[in-house]
Write an enzyme that holds these catalytic residues in place. Structure first.
Site, PDB file in Angstrom:
ATOM      1  N   ARG A  35      11.252   1.187   1.610  1.00  0.00           N
ATOM      2  CA  ARG A  35      10.267   2.262   1.643  1.00  0.00           C
ATOM      3  C   ARG A  35       9.074   1.817   0.819  1.00  0.00           C
ATOM      4  O   ARG A  35       9.107   0.775   0.193  1.00  0.00           O
ATOM      5  CB  ARG A  35      10.864   3.594   1.122  1.00  0.00           C
ATOM      6  CG  ARG A  35      11.931   3.418   0.125  1.00  0.00           C
ATOM      7  CD  ARG A  35      11.742   3.811  -1.315  1.00  0.00           C
ATOM      8  NE  ARG A  35      10.461   4.188  -1.742  1.00  0.00           N
ATOM      9  CZ  ARG A  35       9.723   3.465  -2.557  1.00  0.00           C
ATOM     10  NH1 ARG A  35      10.156   2.296  -3.027  1.00  0.00           N
ATOM     11  NH2 ARG A  35       8.534   3.872  -2.940  1.00  0.00           N
ATOM     12  N   GLY A  36       8.031   2.661   0.810  1.00  0.00           N
ATOM     13  CA  GLY A  36       6.783   2.262   0.175  1.00  0.00           C
ATOM     14  C   GLY A  36       5.904   1.656   1.267  1.00  0.00           C
ATOM     15  O   GLY A  36       6.372   0.831   2.064  1.00  0.00           O
ATOM     16  N   ALA A  37       4.626   2.084   1.292  1.00  0.00           N
ATOM     17  CA  ALA A  37       3.759   1.749   2.433  1.00  0.00           C
ATOM     18  C   ALA A  37       3.641   0.246   2.719  1.00  0.00           C
ATOM     19  O   ALA A  37       3.890  -0.191   3.851  1.00  0.00           O
ATOM     20  CB  ALA A  37       2.394   2.389   2.224  1.00  0.00           C
TER      21      ALA A  37
ATOM     22  N   ARG B 297       8.031   5.869  10.738  1.00  0.00           N
ATOM     23  CA  ARG B 297       7.502   6.852   9.772  1.00  0.00           C
ATOM     24  C   ARG B 297       6.011   7.019  10.059  1.00  0.00           C
ATOM     25  O   ARG B 297       5.299   6.027  10.228  1.00  0.00           O
ATOM     26  CB  ARG B 297       7.731   6.380   8.323  1.00  0.00           C
ATOM     27  CG  ARG B 297       9.199   6.241   7.955  1.00  0.00           C
ATOM     28  CD  ARG B 297       9.379   5.995   6.460  1.00  0.00           C
ATOM     29  NE  ARG B 297       9.151   7.196   5.660  1.00  0.00           N
ATOM     30  CZ  ARG B 297       9.070   7.181   4.323  1.00  0.00           C
ATOM     31  NH1 ARG B 297       9.159   6.040   3.656  1.00  0.00           N
ATOM     32  NH2 ARG B 297       8.890   8.297   3.649  1.00  0.00           N
TER      33      ARG B 297
ATOM     34  N   GLN C 101      12.527   8.722  -6.425  1.00  0.00           N
ATOM     35  CA  GLN C 101      12.042   7.336  -6.476  1.00  0.00           C
ATOM     36  C   GLN C 101      11.560   6.963  -7.882  1.00  0.00           C
ATOM     37  O   GLN C 101      11.651   5.804  -8.290  1.00  0.00           O
ATOM     38  CB  GLN C 101      10.886   7.125  -5.486  1.00  0.00           C
ATOM     39  CG  GLN C 101      11.300   7.103  -4.034  1.00  0.00           C
ATOM     40  CD  GLN C 101      11.213   8.468  -3.376  1.00  0.00           C
ATOM     41  OE1 GLN C 101      11.374   9.489  -4.041  1.00  0.00           O
ATOM     42  NE2 GLN C 101      10.976   8.514  -2.083  1.00  0.00           N
TER      43      GLN C 101
ATOM     44  N   ASP D 299      -0.071   6.009   0.652  1.00  0.00           N
ATOM     45  CA  ASP D 299       0.453   5.648   1.973  1.00  0.00           C
ATOM     46  C   ASP D 299      -0.664   5.501   2.984  1.00  0.00           C
ATOM     47  O   ASP D 299      -0.543   4.763   3.954  1.00  0.00           O
ATOM     48  CB  ASP D 299       1.446   6.703   2.463  1.00  0.00           C
ATOM     49  CG  ASP D 299       2.792   6.437   1.837  1.00  0.00           C
ATOM     50  OD1 ASP D 299       2.964   6.803   0.661  1.00  0.00           O
ATOM     51  OD2 ASP D 299       3.637   5.810   2.488  1.00  0.00           O
TER      52      ASP D 299
ATOM     53  N   ASN E  35      -0.186  10.539  -0.407  1.00  0.00           N
ATOM     54  CA  ASN E  35       0.834   9.850  -1.216  1.00  0.00           C
ATOM     55  C   ASN E  35       1.997  10.816  -1.402  1.00  0.00           C
ATOM     56  O   ASN E  35       1.937  11.986  -0.964  1.00  0.00           O
ATOM     57  CB  ASN E  35       0.248   9.395  -2.560  1.00  0.00           C
ATOM     58  CG  ASN E  35       1.165   8.415  -3.281  1.00  0.00           C
ATOM     59  OD1 ASN E  35       1.664   7.465  -2.685  1.00  0.00           O
ATOM     60  ND2 ASN E  35       1.448   8.655  -4.544  1.00  0.00           N
ATOM     61  N   LYS E  36       3.041  10.343  -2.045  1.00  0.00           N
ATOM     62  CA  LYS E  36       4.268  11.126  -2.227  1.00  0.00           C
ATOM     63  C   LYS E  36       3.968  12.550  -2.665  1.00  0.00           C
ATOM     64  O   LYS E  36       3.112  12.798  -3.510  1.00  0.00           O
ATOM     65  CB  LYS E  36       5.144  10.421  -3.259  1.00  0.00           C
ATOM     66  CG  LYS E  36       6.457  11.071  -3.592  1.00  0.00           C
ATOM     67  CD  LYS E  36       7.314  11.371  -2.394  1.00  0.00           C
ATOM     68  CE  LYS E  36       7.621  10.147  -1.557  1.00  0.00           C
ATOM     69  NZ  LYS E  36       8.199  10.492  -0.235  1.00  0.00           N
TER      70      LYS E  36
HETATM   71  O1  MRU Z   1       8.766   8.050   0.826  1.00  0.00           O
HETATM   72  P1  MRU Z   1       8.415   6.788   0.127  1.00  0.00           P
HETATM   73  O2  MRU Z   1       9.366   6.437  -0.975  1.00  0.00           O
HETATM   74  O3  MRU Z   1       8.205   5.641   1.088  1.00  0.00           O
HETATM   75  O4  MRU Z   1       7.013   7.077  -0.563  1.00  0.00           O
HETATM   76  C1  MRU Z   1       6.337   6.020  -1.196  1.00  0.00           C
HETATM   77  C2  MRU Z   1       5.076   6.427  -1.860  1.00  0.00           C
HETATM   78  O5  MRU Z   1       4.665   7.552  -1.806  1.00  0.00           O
HETATM   79  C3  MRU Z   1       4.287   5.334  -2.538  1.00  0.00           C
HETATM   80  O6  MRU Z   1       3.553   5.862  -3.608  1.00  0.00           O
HETATM   81  C4  MRU Z   1       3.306   4.702  -1.547  1.00  0.00           C
HETATM   82  O7  MRU Z   1       3.969   4.286  -0.393  1.00  0.00           O
HETATM   83  C5  MRU Z   1       2.586   3.549  -2.130  1.00  0.00           C
HETATM   84  S1  MRU Z   1       3.627   2.159  -2.383  1.00  0.00           S
HETATM   85  C6  MRU Z   1       2.671   0.914  -2.994  1.00  0.00           C
END
Ligand code: MRU
Length: 358
Positions: free
Chosen positions: A45-47, A88, A195, A236, A246-247
């Site tokens: 996970r993470g963009a 996603r 996370q 993201d 973002n999250k």
């Molecule tokens: O749902 P997730 O864990 O994929 O969410 C991730 C985030 O919100 C991160 O802050 C974002 O992807 C940036 S990662 C460099």
């Protein structure tokens, strides 16, 4: 440094982040559908990391294609692109990685199918290596905005696990520490999937950066009493006017920062900026299962029958963002859109260190 993903011996090896921090185990993906499942279940996970995973899925899936011509190959590879794009919706990095792989493919249409397959693996690996370099550059620029003695708040995980390595929001912290600055990071839990507690705290402990865990609802009180000097988060997808997806909970942190006169920075590689849209409200927001909210670690915490809203991301309007840390420098939201113009004087747009923004 933690490695979230790797292409090795015709397999894509993914560190299963759903098991962290209690178990370090890897999933060996032998086909692209397995990678798509890993993205959906947040094993990766993470963009930036899911962008890399998508590029690797395309390269891996390509190996099984039997085709006599380039056109047949392109026809048969299309379902892989479609599958990855449907995993996603919020992170633009998946689209970015698919477009890059598609352009690469078209550039090499004269090659044999065997060569094409090898080249796609090379390109996916290149995307991963470049991501690490991009993060180091984000770190170098961003670290200039961190002072000796600063306490930094971060939300969710925008660290090594969310990228090829180094992280986006964590890179400036790592580099500030390498520069000898004493810093302290406060990480919030980031419900529902924790996370912050499970991943960011774990990563930072390994880099020897002092880290303190708080509940999501503690940030405002700590800001009010002067404990937090700045906030750095990832994104993201950021629009060209600087609205940030973002999250979930990022918006709350940003508004609290503004209220308390605390700089709020977003670490954003250019691959996370969607220059095709202006307004944050146009970004698709992923809705996830109610179970993620009604349970913690598989244990039910809410009564049966309760209604749940579980949006994975929120939008922070650009007016709350002090500046963006990118691989090209640090910029005000209003200057982001100028970064794709060919004839800009990038030096004149770059923000100089913290004295000017605080
Ligand atoms: O749902 P997730 O864990 O994929 O969410 C991730 C985030 O919100 C991160 O802050 C974002 O992807 C940036 S990662 C460099």
């Amino acid at each position: 440094m933690v490695k979230a993903i790797e292409f090795r011996d015709n397999r894509v090896i993914i560190l299963d982040q759903t098991k962290l921090p209690f178990e370090i185990s890897y999933i060996e993906c032998t086909d692209y559908q397995m990678i798509a499942q890993c993205i959906k279940k947040l094993c990766i996970r993470g963009a930036p990391a899911i962008g890399i995973a998508s590029a690797m899925a395309i390269a891996l899936g390509a190996q099984d294609i039997e085709a006599e011509s380039f056109d047949e190959f392109v026809l048969k590879i299309q379902p892989i692109f479609d599958t990855m794009l449907a995993t996603r919706p919020t992170a633009v990095n998946i689209r970015w990685a698919c477009e890059r792989m598609r352009d690469f493919l078209n550039l090499h249409r004269e090659e044999t199918i065997t060569t094409l397959k090898d080249l796609l693996i090379e390109e996916a690996n290149k995307i991963l290596q470049e991501d690490i370099e991009i993060n180091k550059a984000i770190g170098k620029w961003g670290a200039e905005f961190i002072k000796d003695g600063d306490t930094i708040l971060t939300h969710c995980n925008a660290g090594s696990l969310a990228t090829g390595g180094y992280g986006t929001a964590t890179a400036p912290m790592i580099i500030a520490k390498e520069q000898g600055k004493n810093i302290h990071v406060i990480v919030d839990e980031t419900r529902p999937l924790l996370q912050g507690a499970r991943l960011t705290a774990w990563e930072l402990i390994q880099t020897d950066i002092p880290v303190t865990l708080i509940t999501d609802s503690s940030a405002g009180a700590l800001m009010r009493q002067g404990t937090i000097d700045l906030a750095i988060v990832g994104t993201d997808r950021t629009t060209k006017r600087g609205d940030v997806a973002n999250k979930i909970g990022t918006y709350t942190v940003a508004v609290l920062c503004k209220e308390n006169n605390i700089p709020f920075y977003v670490a954003a590689p250019l691959s996370s900026i969607d220059f095709s849209i202006e307004w944050g409200d146009l970004i698709p927001i992923e809705e996830r299962s109610p179970q993620e909210v009604t349970t913690i670690g598989g244990k039910r915490i809410a009564p049966e029958g309760v209604n749940v809203i579980n949006r994975a991301f929120d939008i922070t309007p650009s007016k709350y963002v002090t500046a963006f840390f990118t691989e090209k420098g640090v910029f005000k939201p209003r200057d982001l859109k100028k970064l794709i113009s060919r004839d800009i004087d990038i030096d004149s747009l770059r923000l100089k260190p913290y004295e000017k923004v605080r």
